[in-house]
Design an enzyme around this catalytic site. Sequence first.
Site, PDB file in Angstrom:
ATOM      1  N   LYS A  15      -3.375   9.068  11.370  1.00 43.07           N
ATOM      2  CA  LYS A  15      -2.062   9.709  11.491  1.00 43.07           C
ATOM      3  C   LYS A  15      -1.039   9.013  10.608  1.00 43.07           C
ATOM      4  O   LYS A  15      -0.245   9.677   9.912  1.00 43.07           O
ATOM      5  CB  LYS A  15      -1.582   9.646  12.952  1.00 43.07           C
ATOM      6  CG  LYS A  15      -0.213  10.281  13.155  1.00 43.07           C
ATOM      7  CD  LYS A  15       0.441   9.852  14.455  1.00 43.07           C
ATOM      8  CE  LYS A  15       1.075   8.487  14.352  1.00 43.07           C
ATOM      9  NZ  LYS A  15       2.067   8.213  15.397  1.00 43.07           N
ATOM     10  N   ASN A  16      -1.043   7.690  10.602  1.00 45.72           N
ATOM     11  CA  ASN A  16      -0.020   6.946   9.870  1.00 45.72           C
ATOM     12  C   ASN A  16      -0.209   7.003   8.361  1.00 45.72           C
ATOM     13  O   ASN A  16       0.662   6.533   7.614  1.00 45.72           O
ATOM     14  CB  ASN A  16       0.026   5.487  10.346  1.00 45.72           C
ATOM     15  CG  ASN A  16       0.598   5.365  11.741  1.00 45.72           C
ATOM     16  OD1 ASN A  16       1.280   6.260  12.221  1.00 45.72           O
ATOM     17  ND2 ASN A  16       0.310   4.257  12.411  1.00 45.72           N
TER      18      ASN A  16
ATOM     19  N   CYS B 130       9.003   6.753  19.550  1.00 48.42           N
ATOM     20  CA  CYS B 130       8.709   5.928  20.725  1.00 48.42           C
ATOM     21  C   CYS B 130       9.856   4.960  21.025  1.00 48.42           C
ATOM     22  O   CYS B 130      10.495   4.436  20.118  1.00 48.42           O
ATOM     23  CB  CYS B 130       7.440   5.119  20.489  1.00 48.42           C
ATOM     24  SG  CYS B 130       5.931   6.082  20.569  1.00 48.42           S
TER      25      CYS B 130
ATOM     26  N   ARG C 265      13.882  -0.340  15.249  1.00 47.47           N
ATOM     27  CA  ARG C 265      13.293   0.203  14.029  1.00 47.47           C
ATOM     28  C   ARG C 265      14.345   0.872  13.128  1.00 47.47           C
ATOM     29  O   ARG C 265      14.301   2.069  12.857  1.00 47.47           O
ATOM     30  CB  ARG C 265      12.180   1.199  14.382  1.00 47.47           C
ATOM     31  CG  ARG C 265      11.097   0.589  15.245  1.00 47.47           C
ATOM     32  CD  ARG C 265       9.797   1.302  15.145  1.00 47.47           C
ATOM     33  NE  ARG C 265       9.786   2.539  15.915  1.00 47.47           N
ATOM     34  CZ  ARG C 265       8.693   3.275  16.107  1.00 47.47           C
ATOM     35  NH1 ARG C 265       7.560   2.901  15.549  1.00 47.47           N
ATOM     36  NH2 ARG C 265       8.728   4.369  16.809  1.00 47.47           N
TER      37      ARG C 265
ATOM     38  N   VAL D  91      16.723   2.070   9.853  1.00 48.38           N
ATOM     39  CA  VAL D  91      16.360   2.602   8.535  1.00 48.38           C
ATOM     40  C   VAL D  91      17.221   1.974   7.439  1.00 48.38           C
ATOM     41  O   VAL D  91      17.300   2.501   6.334  1.00 48.38           O
ATOM     42  CB  VAL D  91      16.505   4.140   8.507  1.00 48.38           C
ATOM     43  CG1 VAL D  91      15.533   4.779   9.476  1.00 48.38           C
ATOM     44  CG2 VAL D  91      17.940   4.562   8.825  1.00 48.38           C
TER      45      VAL D  91
ATOM     46  N   GLN E 161      16.800  -0.560   5.533  1.00 50.89           N
ATOM     47  CA  GLN E 161      16.086  -0.960   4.323  1.00 50.89           C
ATOM     48  C   GLN E 161      15.799   0.239   3.416  1.00 50.89           C
ATOM     49  O   GLN E 161      15.819   0.116   2.188  1.00 50.89           O
ATOM     50  CB  GLN E 161      14.778  -1.677   4.688  1.00 50.89           C
ATOM     51  CG  GLN E 161      14.974  -2.979   5.444  1.00 50.89           C
ATOM     52  CD  GLN E 161      15.832  -3.970   4.675  1.00 50.89           C
ATOM     53  OE1 GLN E 161      15.485  -4.381   3.572  1.00 50.89           O
ATOM     54  NE2 GLN E 161      16.960  -4.351   5.252  1.00 50.89           N
TER      55      GLN E 161
ATOM     56  N   ASP F  13       0.009  -2.277  16.893  1.00 55.38           N
ATOM     57  CA  ASP F  13      -0.526  -1.070  17.523  1.00 55.38           C
ATOM     58  C   ASP F  13      -1.807  -1.323  18.317  1.00 55.38           C
ATOM     59  O   ASP F  13      -2.313  -0.403  18.963  1.00 55.38           O
ATOM     60  CB  ASP F  13      -0.779   0.008  16.463  1.00 55.38           C
ATOM     61  CG  ASP F  13       0.496   0.723  16.039  1.00 55.38           C
ATOM     62  OD1 ASP F  13       1.545   0.496  16.674  1.00 55.38           O
ATOM     63  OD2 ASP F  13       0.443   1.516  15.077  1.00 55.38           O
TER      64      ASP F  13
ATOM     65  N   ARG G 210       0.201  12.294  20.583  1.00 52.78           N
ATOM     66  CA  ARG G 210       0.850  12.074  19.292  1.00 52.78           C
ATOM     67  C   ARG G 210      -0.047  11.295  18.339  1.00 52.78           C
ATOM     68  O   ARG G 210       0.137  11.386  17.122  1.00 52.78           O
ATOM     69  CB  ARG G 210       2.169  11.319  19.462  1.00 52.78           C
ATOM     70  CG  ARG G 210       3.289  12.110  20.134  1.00 52.78           C
ATOM     71  CD  ARG G 210       4.570  11.295  20.201  1.00 52.78           C
ATOM     72  NE  ARG G 210       4.840  10.682  18.907  1.00 52.78           N
ATOM     73  CZ  ARG G 210       5.210   9.423  18.729  1.00 52.78           C
ATOM     74  NH1 ARG G 210       5.349   8.620  19.759  1.00 52.78           N
ATOM     75  NH2 ARG G 210       5.451   8.946  17.517  1.00 52.78           N
TER      76      ARG G 210
END
Length: 417
Positions: free
Chosen positions: A22-23, A117, A122, A124, A126, A305, A397
Amino acid sequence: MDKLVIEGGVPLTGEIGVSGAKNATLPIFTAALLTGEPLTVSNVPHLRDVTTMLNLLAQMGVKVSMDEKLGVELAASNITDPVASYELVKTMRASVLVLGPLVARCGEARVSLPGGCAIGLRPVDQHLKGLQAMGAEVSIEHGFISVRAKRLRGASICMDLITVTGTENLMMAATLAAGTTRIENAAREPEVVDLADCLNAMGARVRGAGSDVITIEGVERLHGARHRVMPDRIETGTFLAAAAATGGSIRLTGARPDILDSVLEKLREAGAVIETGRDWIALKTNGALSAVNVRTSPYPAFPTDMQAQFMALDSVARGTALVTETIFENRFMHVQELKRLGADIEVEGNTAVVKGVPHLDGATVMATDLRASASLVLAGLIARGTTTVERVYHLDRGYERIEEKLTRLGARIKRVR
């Protein structure tokens, strides 16, 4: 809402195939925005996040079609609306990956601040810092990021912290920029390499992916291509951990052992016997497992993960383990649910102290995020009696047909709608 009902205590045995990552799929899909020619992507996992991304791209004017082998063709010949709305972005943080490609191709983008999640902030920043270094004008108004640039220009960008989506966003933006872009302190994840391989197949000039310095020489245009998504290393690790924790013996095909060194090392340390080939991994156990300490860090170190799954494994292993989370500040929400099953876990700052117990007992638990869901399923497979995992939409997901695959390995698990 769907829930999973698990009758535990059965060792997992047998063979299954690993799904596409998925990633890797999500950023590769957004790379289609960089060209007017079709991009065909195979080995696509059928997941909720994948569907969300396809809906987002379709909303922008991308024509989406699927072939008889379930490959996806994306044709962005006419981007009608370079906007990512809150309704789609709020459910999936990876939606921010449209930002770089849209600015590079259309000269503008308007993207809602992301959701996803609830495991940490997290931010943004950067992504935006890098785009500004490349000459973009950035503003944040009414919950949207607005970015404009007549044409991006190459720049030297040093990331303040390692960010996978930030690296991917800037790498895609740089493919159509004027001049050469150098990204330092870049993420080294295999998914970044997979995206770079796809971009190069489209005519980009990306070098150094997989190292901490990536260099991109901008080109005038990209063309269509065909790309096969890499195997999902987290799904692979999750099934291996589940087999080890249940005392089973499994073989995974279509896998990539070369990108799982840290996970395989910890499984061997716990007492599992592992054999590997070019595209397969086999695991079996000989007796009880030993507790193993894990500390999450960016690739190639132990992945965040996989932290929750190893905590479930450690909960029934011999001895005491320290599980330290260094990536996300809220990624211990599964601890309370594991304790409902009888696990002995205490959290001290960003470290969980896990003392192995003889067995877990089934109970009703609630998933809080994607990987926490996987850890609860794993715990349910170990536990005596019945475990019910509620709110498994998180699980959907990131894991393709997980209950079907587990059933093929002998697990007693069913989905209740």
